[in-house]
Scaffold this motif. Structure first.
Motif, short mmCIF file in Angstrom:
data_model
loop_
_atom_site.label_atom_id
_atom_site.label_comp_id
_atom_site.label_asym_id
_atom_site.label_seq_id
_atom_site.Cartn_x
_atom_site.Cartn_y
_atom_site.Cartn_z
N LEU A 42 0.85 -1.18 0.00
CA LEU A 42 0.00 0.00 0.00
C LEU A 42 0.89 1.23 0.00
O LEU A 42 1.84 1.32 0.78
N PRO A 43 0.64 2.21 -0.89
CA PRO A 43 1.47 3.42 -0.90
C PRO A 43 1.58 4.03 0.50
O PRO A 43 0.60 4.09 1.25
N ALA B 120 -12.87 2.15 3.96
CA ALA B 120 -12.22 0.91 4.38
C ALA B 120 -11.23 0.49 3.29
O ALA B 120 -11.59 0.40 2.12
N VAL B 121 -9.98 0.27 3.69
CA VAL B 121 -8.94 -0.12 2.74
C VAL B 121 -8.66 -1.61 2.93
O VAL B 121 -8.34 -2.06 4.04
N LEU B 122 -8.79 -2.37 1.84
CA LEU B 122 -8.66 -3.82 1.88
C LEU B 122 -7.46 -4.27 1.05
O LEU B 122 -7.16 -3.70 0.00
N HIS C 43 -4.28 0.24 -5.71
CA HIS C 43 -2.90 -0.14 -6.09
C HIS C 43 -2.85 -1.66 -6.25
O HIS C 43 -3.72 -2.38 -5.76
N GLY C 44 -1.80 -2.16 -6.96
CA GLY C 44 -1.58 -3.60 -7.05
C GLY C 44 -1.28 -4.07 -8.44
O GLY C 44 -1.04 -3.27 -9.36
N GLY C 45 -1.27 -5.39 -8.62
CA GLY C 45 -0.96 -5.95 -9.91
C GLY C 45 -0.84 -7.46 -9.86
O GLY C 45 -1.04 -8.09 -8.81
N ILE D 161 -7.90 -2.20 -2.44
CA ILE D 161 -9.10 -1.50 -2.88
C ILE D 161 -9.69 -0.72 -1.71
O ILE D 161 -9.41 -1.00 -0.54
N GLY D 162 -10.50 0.28 -2.06
CA GLY D 162 -11.17 1.08 -1.05
C GLY D 162 -12.68 0.94 -1.17
O GLY D 162 -13.21 0.93 -2.27
#
Length: 360
Positions: free
Chosen positions: A265-266, A281-283, A312-314, A328-329
């Motif tokens: 996560l940034p 909520a950040v998952l 973010h991610g990949g 995700i948020g």
């Protein structure tokens, strides 16, 4: 937090079920004073397998490799090489066995006064082979590592990567059953490291050679290992197929070690997170294998429109297996449970990391 003594069982590679053990350690213990460098290590390496052992400095990696080549004697337990327990052997009895074990080192350990071919042939000279046979074998190995044109050169004229290729050729001179790599790429730049790892993988395939890598570099294990074992406090705390452990680390130490290569996560968002359920909520969402190839978020959008945003991610590929990690948020509190239920129903590993009140 997981107990350091907990070993997490993860699916092993098919190779491990088909080939005999070249190395088997059983309850190996080694103390230095009151410090337990190895605290009941049990581990096996199959023929033709590449096993990576990762851990922080002081975790027990160096003691483990010294026990494997007979330079260190365990206080208890057994160390078997090709079925023979070496722990009770005399120094004289160990000599022929050590020829079955090749070693490559971080700082190459080449003799500056000898040419490249003489360095490669040195183990064979010590073994007593005639000069013609030594030079023939050295020529074969220099061709294998791509240094035929450097046979008459001295180490001082070589680059770091070339020196390590000489070190690899020397380690293979006696046709070992096992190749030990002790932080062999730590002194190299990333491009050279990649080339050396590609060479080791090629040698592994061509010679069906068993390789044990001791390293603190996660990228090294990710690139060429079949299995990985994580050592901490002298204990193996987690092991399994590389793609499986890297995609779903169970132990907190493993998670920390993998932070350098897994999407994170940034930082500016992570610093804002609170456990107070106010705001977005950040998952974290993790998937591996076939599930990572499904249109998960498209399906989630169709099922719950406007319920989340991608932060973010990949997707990566390890051992030809897709490994995905996303963040995700979810802003609407009423949507959080349905989103969690949907993702978990699709075999995703989901964790609510916290809440970002600034999103209000």
């Amino acid at each position: 937090m997981n107990s350091p003594s907990t070993v997490v069982a993860v699916t092993t590679s098919p190779l491990a079920k088909e080939s005999p053990d070249v190395v088997r350690l059983t309850d190996v213990r080694r103390n230095f004073g009151k410090t337990a460098a190895l605290d009941g290590v049990s581990l096996s390496v199959r023929k033709g397998e590449i096993l990576g052992i990762i851990g922080r400095s002081g975790a027990g990696k160096s003691t483990l490799i010294r026990c494997l080549n007979g330079l260190e004697r365990p206080d208890s337990g057994s160390v078997e090489i090709e079925g023979r327990d070496i722990t009770g052997l005399s120094e004289q009895q160990l000599q022929p066995l050590r020829r079955k074990i090749g070693m490559i080192f971080q700082h190459f350990n080449l003799l500056s006064a000898k040419t490249v071919e003489e360095n490669v042939a040195l183990p064979l000279k010590i073994e007593g082979l005639p000069k013609a046979a030594r030079l023939k074998r050295a020529a074969e190995l220099l061709d294998l590592v791509g240094l035929s044109d450097k046979a008459k050169a001295y180490p001082s004229s070589l680059s770091g990567g070339q020196k390590q290729r000489v070190g690899i050729a020397r380690a293979l001179a006696g046709r070992p059953a096992l190749l030990l790599s002790d932080e062999a790429t730590s002194a190299l730049d990333p491009e050279t490291t990649h080339a050396i790892l590609a060479l080791l993988k090629d040698i592994n395939r061509k010679l069906d050679l068993t390789i044990l890598l001791i390293t603190h570099e996660m990228e090294v294990v990710r690139t060429i290992a079949d299995r990985v074992a994580v050592i901490d406090g002298g204990r193996i705390i987690e092991e399994g197929a590389v793609w499986s452990v890297f995609s779903d680390p169970q132990n907190d130490t493993t998670k920390s070690l993998l932070n350098t290569i897994r999407p994170r996560l940034p930082e500016h968002i992570a610093q804002r997170l609170s456990q107070t359920p106010v705001g977005e909520a950040v998952l974290s969402v993790d998937l591996a294998g076939p599930e990572a190839n499904t249109p998960l978020f498209a399906d989630l959008s169709a099922h719950l429109p406007n319920s989340f945003r991608l932060i973010h991610g990949g997707i990566d590929h390890i051992q030809e297996q897709p490994v995905a990690r996303f963040f995700i948020g979810v802003t609407d509190p009423a949507r959080l449970d349905p989103v969690l239920q949907f993702l978990k129903g699709r075999s995703a590993r989901v964790e609510v990391l916290g809440y970002d009140a600034r999103s209000l």
